[in-house]
Design a protein around this motif. Structure first.
Motif, PDB file in Angstrom:
ATOM      1  N   LEU A   1      -0.377   4.857  14.008  1.00  0.00           N
ATOM      2  CA  LEU A   1       0.452   4.402  12.932  1.00  0.00           C
ATOM      3  C   LEU A   1      -0.570   4.691  11.637  1.00  0.00           C
ATOM      4  O   LEU A   1      -0.052   5.016  10.656  1.00  0.00           O
ATOM      5  N   CYS A   2      -1.981   4.642  11.919  1.00  0.00           N
ATOM      6  CA  CYS A   2      -2.806   4.793  10.835  1.00  0.00           C
ATOM      7  C   CYS A   2      -2.936   6.295  10.436  1.00  0.00           C
ATOM      8  O   CYS A   2      -3.140   6.520   9.344  1.00  0.00           O
ATOM      9  N   LEU A   3      -2.487   7.115  11.439  1.00  0.00           N
ATOM     10  CA  LEU A   3      -2.497   8.703  11.190  1.00  0.00           C
ATOM     11  C   LEU A   3      -1.531   9.044  10.151  1.00  0.00           C
ATOM     12  O   LEU A   3      -1.414  10.058   9.608  1.00  0.00           O
ATOM     13  N   GLN A   4      -0.248   8.212  10.253  1.00  0.00           N
ATOM     14  CA  GLN A   4       0.993   8.434   9.344  1.00  0.00           C
ATOM     15  C   GLN A   4       0.354   8.361   7.769  1.00  0.00           C
ATOM     16  O   GLN A   4       0.887   9.123   7.004  1.00  0.00           O
ATOM     17  N   THR A   5      -0.518   7.827   7.407  1.00  0.00           N
ATOM     18  CA  THR A   5      -0.848   7.248   6.227  1.00  0.00           C
ATOM     19  C   THR A   5      -2.484   7.880   5.790  1.00  0.00           C
ATOM     20  O   THR A   5      -2.885   8.180   4.537  1.00  0.00           O
ATOM     21  N   THR A   6      -3.460   7.874   7.013  1.00  0.00           N
ATOM     22  CA  THR A   6      -4.676   8.153   6.749  1.00  0.00           C
ATOM     23  C   THR A   6      -5.103   9.119   7.785  1.00  0.00           C
ATOM     24  O   THR A   6      -5.598   8.802   8.957  1.00  0.00           O
ATOM     25  N   PRO A   7      -5.149  10.444   7.476  1.00  0.00           N
ATOM     26  CA  PRO A   7      -5.376  11.504   8.576  1.00  0.00           C
ATOM     27  C   PRO A   7      -6.712  11.440   9.103  1.00  0.00           C
ATOM     28  O   PRO A   7      -6.993  11.728  10.269  1.00  0.00           O
TER      29      PRO A   7
ATOM     30  N   ALA B   1      -3.270  -6.715  15.390  1.00  0.00           N
ATOM     31  CA  ALA B   1      -2.723  -7.763  16.075  1.00  0.00           C
ATOM     32  C   ALA B   1      -1.194  -8.176  15.414  1.00  0.00           C
ATOM     33  O   ALA B   1      -0.271  -8.487  16.228  1.00  0.00           O
ATOM     34  N   LEU B   2      -0.890  -7.733  14.330  1.00  0.00           N
ATOM     35  CA  LEU B   2       0.246  -7.993  13.589  1.00  0.00           C
ATOM     36  C   LEU B   2       1.185  -6.839  13.426  1.00  0.00           C
ATOM     37  O   LEU B   2       0.806  -5.645  12.903  1.00  0.00           O
ATOM     38  N   ALA B   3       2.420  -6.826  14.125  1.00  0.00           N
ATOM     39  CA  ALA B   3       3.134  -5.446  13.780  1.00  0.00           C
ATOM     40  C   ALA B   3       3.457  -5.304  12.557  1.00  0.00           C
ATOM     41  O   ALA B   3       3.424  -6.126  11.318  1.00  0.00           O
ATOM     42  N   TYR B   4       3.664  -3.794  12.539  1.00  0.00           N
ATOM     43  CA  TYR B   4       3.483  -3.408  11.123  1.00  0.00           C
ATOM     44  C   TYR B   4       4.995  -3.190  10.709  1.00  0.00           C
ATOM     45  O   TYR B   4       6.080  -2.923  11.398  1.00  0.00           O
ATOM     46  N   ASP B   5       5.435  -3.564   9.306  1.00  0.00           N
ATOM     47  CA  ASP B   5       6.377  -3.557   8.724  1.00  0.00           C
ATOM     48  C   ASP B   5       6.536  -2.953   7.381  1.00  0.00           C
ATOM     49  O   ASP B   5       5.955  -3.649   6.384  1.00  0.00           O
ATOM     50  N   ASP B   6       6.816  -1.699   7.135  1.00  0.00           N
ATOM     51  CA  ASP B   6       6.726  -1.064   5.995  1.00  0.00           C
ATOM     52  C   ASP B   6       7.484  -1.577   4.762  1.00  0.00           C
ATOM     53  O   ASP B   6       7.264  -1.149   3.458  1.00  0.00           O
ATOM     54  N   SER B   7       8.468  -2.110   5.129  1.00  0.00           N
ATOM     55  CA  SER B   7       9.231  -2.803   4.049  1.00  0.00           C
ATOM     56  C   SER B   7       8.793  -4.267   3.288  1.00  0.00           C
ATOM     57  O   SER B   7       9.236  -4.883   2.551  1.00  0.00           O
TER      58      SER B   7
ATOM     59  N   ARG C   1       1.900  -4.063   3.874  1.00  0.00           N
ATOM     60  CA  ARG C   1       1.324  -2.690   3.514  1.00  0.00           C
ATOM     61  C   ARG C   1       0.024  -2.935   2.910  1.00  0.00           C
ATOM     62  O   ARG C   1      -0.660  -2.175   3.135  1.00  0.00           O
ATOM     63  N   ALA C   2      -0.037  -4.051   2.086  1.00  0.00           N
ATOM     64  CA  ALA C   2      -1.390  -4.201   1.513  1.00  0.00           C
ATOM     65  C   ALA C   2      -2.425  -4.670   2.428  1.00  0.00           C
ATOM     66  O   ALA C   2      -3.425  -3.969   2.196  1.00  0.00           O
ATOM     67  N   MET C   3      -2.188  -5.299   3.480  1.00  0.00           N
ATOM     68  CA  MET C   3      -3.214  -5.563   4.684  1.00  0.00           C
ATOM     69  C   MET C   3      -3.765  -4.299   5.169  1.00  0.00           C
ATOM     70  O   MET C   3      -4.448  -4.102   5.641  1.00  0.00           O
ATOM     71  N   HIS C   4      -2.617  -3.541   5.396  1.00  0.00           N
ATOM     72  CA  HIS C   4      -2.799  -2.241   6.307  1.00  0.00           C
ATOM     73  C   HIS C   4      -3.821  -1.259   5.260  1.00  0.00           C
ATOM     74  O   HIS C   4      -4.638  -0.794   5.988  1.00  0.00           O
ATOM     75  N   SER C   5      -3.480  -1.424   4.261  1.00  0.00           N
ATOM     76  CA  SER C   5      -4.258  -0.471   2.990  1.00  0.00           C
ATOM     77  C   SER C   5      -5.735  -0.843   3.142  1.00  0.00           C
ATOM     78  O   SER C   5      -6.688  -0.181   3.146  1.00  0.00           O
ATOM     79  N   LEU C   6      -5.959  -2.413   2.969  1.00  0.00           N
ATOM     80  CA  LEU C   6      -7.173  -3.069   3.039  1.00  0.00           C
ATOM     81  C   LEU C   6      -7.982  -2.604   4.271  1.00  0.00           C
ATOM     82  O   LEU C   6      -9.199  -2.362   4.517  1.00  0.00           O
ATOM     83  N   ALA C   7      -7.316  -2.733   5.473  1.00  0.00           N
ATOM     84  CA  ALA C   7      -7.821  -2.444   6.790  1.00  0.00           C
ATOM     85  C   ALA C   7      -8.077  -0.741   6.993  1.00  0.00           C
ATOM     86  O   ALA C   7      -9.333  -0.447   7.546  1.00  0.00           O
TER      87      ALA C   7
END
Length: 202
Positions: free
Chosen positions: A187-193, A129-135, A140-146
């Motif tokens: 988006l997820c494939l960039q960090t989690t193949p 639901a929330l746009a990703y912002d690598d900065s 980044r922490a929530m994306h890692s948890l997800a």
């Protein structure tokens, strides 16, 4: 002969003493492990109470409504001092909460199955639901948890062990368009193949 008998008795006594110590050590280790797990469970329950009560619960509900109505990810907030948008405040509060959750998960201080069930599923939904912002560190922490929660849910062994995982991702597939989910998958494939194998994204 008497000296040999004395040595044998002493050796046997040592074996017997060691045999008595080993079970005590095992029992002690098991008790410590049980106490540690209890604290890990309590920590997750405390975080869950924080999420579903008060401002955070209102934030989560409002962001859910906004995300469904937008049909696209909610933009990352501008600096709060420059923003008059209540949603910016909500996004920041939610991200900071899940940043703490992720720090606790990484430290090993939480019961992982319970964390995924009570907190990870919310992080996984909001991660779409929330746009990703690598900065942004909190983002980044929530994306890692997800990602970690999605990985846990994709394990066949975990699905067999935890029945709630059978419906993992259903609410996201109902709330978001196939195009948005495909974009999220990329988006997820960039960090989690291994995201390529997540069943809920197929």
């Amino acid at each position: 002969m008497e000296s040999m008998d004395a040595n044998l008795v002493a050796a046997l006594a040592g074996v017997i003493q060691a045999a008595g110590v080993i079970p005590a050590v095992v029992v002690g280790a098991m008790a410590l492990r049980g106490d540690r797990n209890d604290r890990q469970v309590d920590r997750v329950l405390e975080l869950h109470r924080e999420l579903v009560g008060g401002d955070l619960n209102d934030d989560r509900h409002e962001l859910t409504v906004v995300a469904k109505s937008l049909g696209k990810p909610i933009p990352q907030p501008v600096p709060l001092k420059d923003s008059a948008d209540k949603n910016d405040v909500r996004v920041v509060r939610v991200l900071r909460f899940f940043e703490r959750v992720e720090a606790i998960r990484i430290s090993g201080a939480a019961n992982v199955p319970l964390l995924v069930e009570l907190l990870g599923r919310h992080a996984a939904w909001l991660d779409v639901a929330l746009a990703y912002d690598d900065s942004s560190n909190p983002r980044r922490a929530m994306h890692s948890l997800a990602n970690a929660s999605n990985e846990f849910a994709n394990s066949r062994r975990n699905v067999d062990r935890y029945p709630y995982l059978a419906e993992w991702g259903d609410s996201r597939k109902e709330a978001f368009s196939p195009a948005l989910l495909e974009s999220y998958k990329n988006l997820c494939l960039q960090t989690t193949p291994s995201a390529a194998t997540w069943r809920w994204l197929q």
